[in-house]
Motif scaffolding. Structure first.
Motif, short mmCIF file in Angstrom:
data_model
loop_
_atom_site.label_atom_id
_atom_site.label_comp_id
_atom_site.label_asym_id
_atom_site.label_seq_id
_atom_site.Cartn_x
_atom_site.Cartn_y
_atom_site.Cartn_z
N PRO A 1 0.81 -1.23 0.00
CA PRO A 1 0.00 0.00 0.00
C PRO A 1 0.84 1.28 0.00
O PRO A 1 0.36 2.33 -0.45
CB PRO A 1 -0.82 -0.11 1.29
CG PRO A 1 -0.84 -1.56 1.62
CD PRO A 1 0.48 -2.09 1.15
N LEU B 1 -2.78 -5.98 -3.93
CA LEU B 1 -2.87 -4.77 -3.11
C LEU B 1 -3.85 -4.97 -1.96
O LEU B 1 -3.55 -4.62 -0.81
CB LEU B 1 -3.29 -3.58 -3.98
CG LEU B 1 -3.50 -2.26 -3.25
CD1 LEU B 1 -2.21 -1.80 -2.57
CD2 LEU B 1 -3.99 -1.18 -4.22
N GLY C 1 -4.64 1.34 0.83
CA GLY C 1 -4.33 1.22 -0.58
C GLY C 1 -5.23 2.04 -1.48
O GLY C 1 -5.16 1.90 -2.71
#
Length: 398
Positions: A298, A321, A332
């Motif tokens: 992130p 992610l 993120g």
């Protein structure tokens, strides 16, 4: 239950009218999900109808009314009627004659109570007539729907032995409709009979598992599965639930949630996918999440994120992610926005450009292009100076 849009729809009324014209006023009732969801204030997708008519009588009644009739499962009593383009699954009342834990041999009946007695849970054994009057043959379905209880019809062990998939359905319906703790009797029976899951086809098991994981919040259900030993029966590779718990708060994507119940190893994921007969697209997506290589975090900078998107593809980048967010409690959001708004460019040079610069086609071409691509990515995809870069990579002639 009167006033429901699906109940008042002209297409629904046409199907009921066709059945009643052949079998009389009380020959057809709505059943299952459409009744349950209406009572619980949930959306209604599928409309199922139970009828005293035999399958052949149902087919004839629909055709006589000018409606499309499809014999989708006549041997089990099911006909699909189509009215104004909407399908209605119509099944003759049934009672079980023989069961083996996977499938049942049924006989047709005209008794609503017999039909209710062979269903899985009391809140799924609710019926309603064309006016919306609800019938509760088991005597507990209405209370269960109001309280969010998932309780087997009759004896839990008897229902499970008829079809061991009902163990997974118990947890799936608890994930979607349950409130509070799961029913202790059903939970205990599921734990005792969990080995029966091994008798089921892989496709049935994986389909039920994915439906469970698609629930708005399946965490309590999965915890109950783990505590009862049912999860280990389905996914013996499942790690502790920490990542699953965190990831479930971030996404409703069943594939991502499933990934948190698998070991972070591509070969292990491929083995599970094969055992559960997962669809190829899902298998490949899960494998890509776990494949060694480009890391995603992130807190990575935008240039590194663009490089990762280019190399991994947007789907795999976003999957990694979300998993990284869950593992690190990072944010993120900015990188998700970047991934959604950025289109990876095409490689700006190719073999023809090298040939024009005097490089003979062959292995050297691939080496130079790979070196160019690595440099171009590292420099964050510049749009100019490509020829000079290429020239700098061409080895001097002897």
């Amino acid at each position: 239950m009167a006033g429901q849009p699906w109940l008042e729809a002209a297409s629904t009324k046409a199907v009921i009218a066709a059945l009643e014209a052949a079998g009389g006023k009380d020959c057809a009732r709505f059943v299952g999900g459409c009744v349950r969801n209406s009572l619980m204030g949930r959306p209604v997708d599928d409309i199922d109808i139970a009828t005293r008519l035999t399958p052949n009588e149902t087919l004839a009644a629909l055709k006589a009314a000018g409606l499309k009739a499809v014999p989708t499962g006549v041997e089990h009593g099911t006909v699909t009627g189509v009215s104004d383009g909407r399908p209605y699954e119509i099944t003759t009342l049934r009672r079980d004659v023989e069961t083996d834990g996977r499938r049942a041999v049924v006989a047709f009946t005209r008794d609503w109570a017999e039909d209710a007695a062979r269903r899985d849970f009391r809140l799924n054994a609710l019926y309603a007539d064309a006016q919306g009057t609800v019938f509760d043959p088991t005597g507990g379905g209405l209370a269960d729907a109001a309280a969010g209880r998932i309780v087997f019809v009759g004896e839990a062990e008897t229902r499970i032995r008829e079809d061991y998939l009902r163990i997974l359905r118990f947890f799936r319906f608890y994930a979607w409709f349950g409130k509070g703790a799961p029913d202790s009797v059903g939970l205990a029976a599921s734990a005792r009979l969990k080995d029966g899951i091994g008798r089921l086809s892989a496709e049935r098991v994986s389909k039920e598992l994915l439906k469970l994981l698609a629930a708005p919040d399946p965490r309590a259900a999965v915890r109950a599965m783990a505590d009862s030993g049912v999860l280990a029966q389905v996914l013996p590779e499942a790690p502790p639930l920490d990542l699953f718990e965190a990831l479930t708060t971030l996404t409703g994507d069943a594939a991502l949630r499933l990934s948190a119940l698998l070991p972070p190893d591509e070969a292990a994921v491929m083995a599970v996918a094969g055992r559960l007969r997962l669809a190829n697209a899902l298998r490949d997506r899960l494998a890509a999440m776990m494949r060694q290589g480009q890391a995603v975090a992130p807190d990575m900078d935008p240039a590194s994120a663009r490089a990762a998107i280019y190399r991994l593809g947007r789907q795999t980048f976003e999957d990694r992610l979300v998993r990284a967010e869950a593992a690190t409690a990072g944010d993120g959001g900015p990188l998700r926005a970047l991934a959604e708004g950025w289109t990876p460019p095409r490689m700006p040079v190719g073999g023809r450009d090298l040939a024009r610069l005097g490089v003979t086609p062959g292995p050297e071409t691939g080496r130079i292009l790979k070196a160019f691509e690595d440099q171009w990515i590292a420099d964050d995809f510049p749009t100019e100076g490509h020829e000079a870069r290429l020239k700098g990579l061409i080895p001097p002639r002897a």
